[in-house]
Design a protein around this motif. Structure first.
Motif, PDB file in Angstrom:
ATOM      1  N   THR A  57      -9.238 -37.618  -3.186  1.00  0.00           N
ATOM      2  CA  THR A  57      -9.574 -37.076  -1.890  1.00  0.00           C
ATOM      3  C   THR A  57     -10.942 -36.896  -1.475  1.00  0.00           C
ATOM      4  O   THR A  57     -11.287 -37.480  -0.408  1.00  0.00           O
ATOM      5  N   LEU A  58     -11.686 -36.684  -2.391  1.00  0.00           N
ATOM      6  CA  LEU A  58     -13.197 -36.480  -1.936  1.00  0.00           C
ATOM      7  C   LEU A  58     -13.766 -37.741  -1.935  1.00  0.00           C
ATOM      8  O   LEU A  58     -14.805 -38.021  -1.378  1.00  0.00           O
ATOM      9  N   LEU A  59     -13.417 -38.880  -2.810  1.00  0.00           N
ATOM     10  CA  LEU A  59     -13.858 -40.157  -2.807  1.00  0.00           C
ATOM     11  C   LEU A  59     -13.667 -40.780  -1.425  1.00  0.00           C
ATOM     12  O   LEU A  59     -14.298 -41.340  -0.736  1.00  0.00           O
ATOM     13  N   GLN A  60     -12.399 -40.410  -0.862  1.00  0.00           N
ATOM     14  CA  GLN A  60     -11.913 -41.108   0.168  1.00  0.00           C
ATOM     15  C   GLN A  60     -12.649 -40.453   1.444  1.00  0.00           C
ATOM     16  O   GLN A  60     -13.056 -41.215   2.293  1.00  0.00           O
ATOM     17  N   ARG A  67     -19.850 -38.036  -5.339  1.00  0.00           N
ATOM     18  CA  ARG A  67     -20.237 -37.669  -6.602  1.00  0.00           C
ATOM     19  C   ARG A  67     -20.825 -36.219  -6.341  1.00  0.00           C
ATOM     20  O   ARG A  67     -20.375 -35.240  -7.194  1.00  0.00           O
ATOM     21  N   ARG A  68     -21.654 -36.098  -5.572  1.00  0.00           N
ATOM     22  CA  ARG A  68     -22.439 -34.764  -5.268  1.00  0.00           C
ATOM     23  C   ARG A  68     -21.484 -33.509  -5.004  1.00  0.00           C
ATOM     24  O   ARG A  68     -21.330 -32.512  -5.613  1.00  0.00           O
ATOM     25  N   PRO A  69     -20.709 -33.836  -3.777  1.00  0.00           N
ATOM     26  CA  PRO A  69     -19.617 -32.704  -3.600  1.00  0.00           C
ATOM     27  C   PRO A  69     -18.731 -32.601  -4.499  1.00  0.00           C
ATOM     28  O   PRO A  69     -18.401 -31.555  -4.808  1.00  0.00           O
ATOM     29  N   THR A  75     -18.297 -27.397 -10.193  1.00  0.00           N
ATOM     30  CA  THR A  75     -19.231 -26.297 -10.666  1.00  0.00           C
ATOM     31  C   THR A  75     -18.996 -24.885 -10.040  1.00  0.00           C
ATOM     32  O   THR A  75     -19.102 -23.827 -10.686  1.00  0.00           O
ATOM     33  N   MET A  76     -18.656 -24.944  -8.735  1.00  0.00           N
ATOM     34  CA  MET A  76     -18.229 -23.870  -7.820  1.00  0.00           C
ATOM     35  C   MET A  76     -17.194 -23.164  -8.581  1.00  0.00           C
ATOM     36  O   MET A  76     -16.992 -21.984  -8.942  1.00  0.00           O
ATOM     37  N   LEU A 142     -22.831 -26.389  -2.696  1.00  0.00           N
ATOM     38  CA  LEU A 142     -21.546 -27.116  -2.220  1.00  0.00           C
ATOM     39  C   LEU A 142     -21.508 -27.345  -0.679  1.00  0.00           C
ATOM     40  O   LEU A 142     -20.961 -28.375  -0.138  1.00  0.00           O
ATOM     41  N   ALA A 143     -21.763 -26.063   0.228  1.00  0.00           N
ATOM     42  CA  ALA A 143     -21.729 -26.132   1.390  1.00  0.00           C
ATOM     43  C   ALA A 143     -22.954 -27.182   1.971  1.00  0.00           C
ATOM     44  O   ALA A 143     -22.726 -27.719   3.014  1.00  0.00           O
ATOM     45  N   GLN A 144     -24.142 -27.023   1.267  1.00  0.00           N
ATOM     46  CA  GLN A 144     -25.166 -28.123   1.873  1.00  0.00           C
ATOM     47  C   GLN A 144     -24.775 -29.370   1.550  1.00  0.00           C
ATOM     48  O   GLN A 144     -25.119 -30.304   2.266  1.00  0.00           O
ATOM     49  N   ALA A 145     -24.068 -29.833   0.529  1.00  0.00           N
ATOM     50  CA  ALA A 145     -23.694 -31.096   0.124  1.00  0.00           C
ATOM     51  C   ALA A 145     -22.536 -31.623   1.167  1.00  0.00           C
ATOM     52  O   ALA A 145     -22.786 -32.967   1.634  1.00  0.00           O
TER      53      ALA A 145
END
Length: 155
Positions: A57-60, A67-69, A75-76, A142-145
């Motif tokens: 889903t993040l890839l799409q 990758r960053r998000p 990590t979160m 994460l919010a910044q990404a």
């Protein structure tokens, strides 16, 4: 002669909602970026940080820059699991309502950059820790990404 009253029938599920149903606080967010973060949060919370559906889903959603998000969401989740002194309630992915914990996480994600003091207090209450700065750092990243990819989370 005394008679005993007839036993009452077992209560129906509608008369005694489950603990999860009682903890559902509000509807899903209208912001698609907040719904995306919620989906990944729920999937990784239920199936582990290497969940394929969350990754796909993040890839799409983010394309080549996924990758960053993805890494920051993992990590979160790991930081929350490691630091929390109390349970964080997560609803199933198909649920159309938010738990109180999910509402708080989305609020923290939305405020991490604009109101860090408020986000810090909410996070401390959520995980039961007086100094949640390490976890707040991963949430802020994460919010910044999301924002850097053109998907700022508003809630």
């Amino acid at each position: 002669m005394t008679t005993t009253p007839a036993p009452s029938p077992a209560p129906s599920p509608a008369q005694h909602p489950s603990d999860l149903a009682a903890s559902l606080k509000g509807p899903l967010p209208s912001d698609p970026n907040a719904r995306l973060a919620l989906f990944a949060f729920r999937r990784m919370g239920a199936h582990g940080i290497n969940d394929a559906a969350a990754s796909a889903t993040l890839l799409q959603a983010f394309g080549a820059g996924f990758r960053r998000p993805l890494v920051l969401m993992r990590t979160m989740m790991a930081d929350l699991a490691h630091a929390a002194n109390c349970p964080i309630t997560i609803a199933p992915c198909c649920c159309l309502r938010l738990t109180g914990s999910e509402t708080t996480v989305l609020t923290i994600l939305a405020r991490a950059e604009t109101a860090p003091d408020s986000a810090r207090l909410l996070l401390g209450d959520l995980i039961g820790v007086r100094r949640p700065d390490g976890v707040l750092a991963s949430i802020t990243l994460l919010a910044q990404a999301f924002a850097d990819a053109g998907r700022p989370i508003s809630f």
